[in-house]
Design a protein around this motif. Structure first.
Motif: not given
Length: 246
Positions: A75-90, A166-168, A229-236
């Motif tokens: 009900q809100r739309g499709t968005y490009v995900v912000r970069i997750s530091e955790g996903a990058v590290m994994e 390796k997408a992120q 602004a490109m990164f997910d600030a909510s992720a630890p």
């Protein structure tokens, strides 16, 4: 945006179907920041841009969401995900483990055909990207280098695993090339890997690949600071281990 998306479409192989070409073009658009983190995407807009029906767009969106690059919000739309530091590290952790093993295997068992010659040619072409600051071309040649190494060593499945995770990481790698990590440094790291393989030194090949894959650990904090602004600030925030930074 339209011109850039069309250019990425032209980079895809005409030998594959529309669904695959569309997925590849959109994936590269996200990785290369043509479609920036946080951007809203419309099936209708993308379909009109590529002059295709909405069905392959919908399917591409699903695949990209499975890769962690898109988020579909009901009900809100499709968005490009912000970069997750955790996903990058994994992703970096997995890629280092896989590609270090590939480099060791190549040094131990050799490479098929004229793969060493192909790697040398790719390195030379990468060097020619430095002066004109052709970052997009270098990124393509960097991908070609790692793919050629894995396939030449007989590890096709290893490359598939690497591509899957390796997408992120690719978004940070692409961002880091002009912003944090100079092209000559990356090319020199590639050369060290090939030199170790050529002289059949498995330990040196493995170490050279590990150093190369850990380059992102040095650039990631700076990129997060410069482009919040490109990164997910909510992720630890994660802290790299001493062993990784060594």
């Amino acid at each position: 945006m339209t011109t850039s998306l069309h250019a990425l479409w032209e980079e895809t192989s005409p030998d594959v179907n529309v669904r695959q070409r569309l997925y590849q073009a959109l994936r590269q658009a996200i990785i290369r920041m043509v479609l920036a983190p946080g951007r809203a995407l419309s099936e209708k807009e993308i379909a009109e841009t590529f002059d295709v029906s909405r069905q392959p767009v919908r399917e591409a969106f699903i695949r990209l969401s499975e890769s962690g690059l898109l988020e579909v919000r009901p009900q809100r739309g499709t968005y490009v995900v912000r970069i997750s530091e955790g996903a990058v590290m994994e992703a970096r952790f997995v890629r280092e483990a896989v590609e270090a093993a590939v480099a060791r295997s190549a040094a131990e068992n050799g490479l098929g055909g004229n793969v060493l010659g192909e790697l040398d040619e790719l390195i030379e072409r990468q060097r020619r990207c430095a002066a004109p600051q052709d970052y997009s071309r270098f990124f393509q040649l960097d991908e070609a280098f790692h793919r050629a190494l894995a396939l030449g060593a007989g590890h096709t499945s290893a490359w598939r695993v690497t591509e899957e995770v390796k997408a992120q990481l690719d978004r940070v790698r692409y961002l880091s090339i002009p912003e944090s990590t100079p092209i000559p440094k990356l090319v020199d790291q590639h050369q060290l890997i090939v030199d170790a393989i050529t002289r059949q030194d498995p330990s040196a090949a493995e170490q050279a690949m590990c150093i190369h894959q850990r380059e992102i650990l040095h650039s990631l904090p700076e990129l997060m600071r410069r482009f919040p602004a490109m990164f997910d600030a909510s992720a630890p925030t994660r802290t790299s281990s001493k062993r990784e930074m060594a």
